[in-house]
Scaffold this active site. Structure first.
Site, short mmCIF file in Angstrom:
data_model
loop_
_atom_site.label_atom_id
_atom_site.label_comp_id
_atom_site.label_asym_id
_atom_site.label_seq_id
_atom_site.Cartn_x
_atom_site.Cartn_y
_atom_site.Cartn_z
N GLY A 69 1.06 -1.52 0.18
CA GLY A 69 0.04 -0.12 0.01
C GLY A 69 1.05 1.17 -0.06
O GLY A 69 0.72 2.14 -0.77
N ASN A 144 -8.90 3.83 7.49
CA ASN A 144 -7.98 2.56 8.66
C ASN A 144 -8.58 2.93 9.66
O ASN A 144 -8.55 1.92 10.98
CB ASN A 144 -6.45 2.84 8.42
CG ASN A 144 -5.65 3.74 8.84
OD1 ASN A 144 -6.39 4.74 7.54
ND2 ASN A 144 -4.60 3.97 9.56
N SER A 192 -3.20 -3.18 -0.46
CA SER A 192 -2.45 -4.40 -0.38
C SER A 192 -2.68 -5.55 0.06
O SER A 192 -4.23 -6.20 1.13
CB SER A 192 -2.03 -3.33 1.46
OG SER A 192 -0.77 -3.61 1.55
N ALA A 193 -2.36 -6.67 0.22
CA ALA A 193 -2.30 -8.30 -0.16
C ALA A 193 -2.32 -8.65 1.66
O ALA A 193 -3.42 -9.28 1.92
CB ALA A 193 -1.29 -9.06 -0.50
N HIS A 194 -1.45 -8.00 2.45
CA HIS A 194 -1.67 -8.16 4.23
C HIS A 194 -2.61 -8.15 5.13
O HIS A 194 -3.06 -8.59 5.97
CB HIS A 194 -0.91 -8.07 4.55
CG HIS A 194 -0.26 -6.23 4.80
ND1 HIS A 194 -0.54 -5.99 6.25
CD2 HIS A 194 0.03 -5.39 4.18
CE1 HIS A 194 -0.45 -5.28 6.31
NE2 HIS A 194 -0.09 -4.32 5.61
N THR A 230 12.83 -7.43 -10.05
CA THR A 230 12.54 -8.80 -10.16
C THR A 230 11.76 -9.55 -9.87
O THR A 230 11.34 -8.36 -8.27
CB THR A 230 13.62 -9.40 -9.55
OG1 THR A 230 14.77 -9.41 -10.88
CG2 THR A 230 13.00 -11.21 -10.61
N CYS A 317 0.28 1.74 12.04
CA CYS A 317 1.13 2.17 11.36
C CYS A 317 1.95 3.29 12.15
O CYS A 317 2.56 4.58 11.65
CB CYS A 317 0.81 2.65 9.74
SG CYS A 317 0.14 1.43 8.96
#
Ligand code: PLP
Length: 372
Positions: A69, A144, A192-194, A230, A317
């Protein structure tokens, strides 16, 4: 342990983990290499891009993989605004706010518009703030700290009527509410995946076809030459698995979490404890921000921790920063309540039994019947 901090992060989905393992231990080829050993990684990347695009109503070539994110937000703010000004809200995540302050130091004008007591951007206010120089409007999909969901479609309409790009930080929303980027007419979206049971350190930026956006990371030609490096194949594959699983059960999960939320609120109300619920009716399911007077949020957090219950005070955060949350200030939480704010964020894995324990312990703590 009772985990009730799903807005901070979520547990990795087991199928996502299994999918990940294969690309770490077996199919570890570099997806950019031409030999056949790398073709499995290349195919997996293509499939993950298609799956993710499908989950948010996008085309695969509109998905750019990032490290999460924060990176997606920085890309949108630092690059998509070009030489124009930015409008954002006063309740954005620090990934947006701190990127904006870097842009201000470079001479750009950023307008931080206020929000209502529910944390909603007022559309008239937004429209009045747009100038000839405004190029980018960035308003988060859902907050959030308090869960408030913004009127995204209307904001996109206003942005486009005024020839501005519209970016939304949807980190708290993707995988939790149904999102169709084309229907909503969003130009850029961060995820964001998490936050949806994927791994940490991977995410994506959706960029609408035709939107002129330049490279964020320079190097190799990955991600259509716009985000070099990568590819994190294992993380990306796992993100796609987790997102698809969540999206397939979005209504079911929502119903379950809403029920847990109601159970919690009813028990709290029945206890007679005085509190303020922050946020709006339209919020991310399970995101419960509560303010109490006469006790500090941090004290509640530590006492819950002793009982092995994980909750948050404000944004995770921001846990090292003991300043009062900018979000709670922006929605004008009364002085005597503001420091006594906690965030409970329930997830699909929470149970009614856990809610019972969590509520009992919280009530004991805030009503001073806690003798730990
Ligand atoms: N934006 C919002 C609304 C968030 O809640 C978070 C994380 O808490 C981020 C951005 C940052 O995402 P990441 O942890 O993937 O860098």
């Amino acid at each position: 342990m009772i985990y009730a901090d799903n807005a901070a992060t979520t547990k990795l989905d087991i199928d996502a983990f299994e999918a990940m393992k294969m690309f770490l231990l077996e199919e570890y080829g570099n997806a950019s290499q031409p030999y056949s050993f790398a073709s499995s990684a290349k195919r997996a990347l293509k499939k993950a891009r298609e799956t993710i695009a499908n989950c948010i109503g996008a085309f695969p070539d509109e998905i750019y993989f990032t490290s999460g994110g924060t990176e997606s937000d920085n890309w949108a703010i630092k690059i998509a605004s070009g030489d124009g000004d930015i409008i954002t809200s006063s309740i954005e995540h620090h990934a947006i706010l701190n990127a904006c302050s870097v842009m201000e130091k470079k001479g750009k004008f950023v307008d931080y518009i206020p929000v209502s007591k529910e944390g909603i951007v007022e559309l008239e206010n937004l429209e009045n703030s747009i100038t000839q120089k405004t190029k980018l409007i960035s308003i988060m999909y859902a907050n959030n700290e308090i869960g408030t969901i913004q009127p995204i479609k209307k904001i996109a309409e206003i942005a486009h009527k005024n020839n501005c790009f519209f970016h939304t930080d949807a980190v708290q929303a993707v995988g939790h509410v149904q999102i169709n980027v084309h229907d909503l007419d969003i130009d850029l979206l961060s995820a964001s995946a998490h936050k949806f049971n994927g791994p940490k350190g991977v995410g994506f930026l959706y960029v609408k076809r035709g939107a002129q956006i330049s490279a964020y990371l320079n190097g190799g030609g990955q991600e259509n030459g716009l985000r070099a490096g990568t590819e994190n194949v294992a993380g990306i594959v796992a993100m796609a698995v987790a997102l698809e699983k969540n999206c397939n059960c979005i209504n079911e999960n929502r119903k379950k979490i809403k029920k847990l939320e109601e159970l919690f609120i009813n028990e709290l109300n029945n206890s007679g404890v005085r509190y303020i619920r922050n946020g709006s009716e339209d919020h991310i399911p399970g995101n419960i921000s509560l303010s109490f007077s006469g006790i500090e949020g941090e004290m509640i957090l530590h006492r819950m921790d002793i009982r092995k219950i994980c909750i948050a005070t404000g944004a995770a955060c921001d846990s090292v920063n003991t300043n009062i949350s900018h979000v709670l200030k922006a929605i004008c939480v009364p002085e005597e309540y503001i420091k006594g704010t906690i965030r409970i964020s329930l997830g699909k894995d929470n149970t009614e039994q856990e809610i019972g324990v969590l509520t009992d312990e919280l009530i004991k703590i805030v009503s001073n019947r806690d003798f730990v």
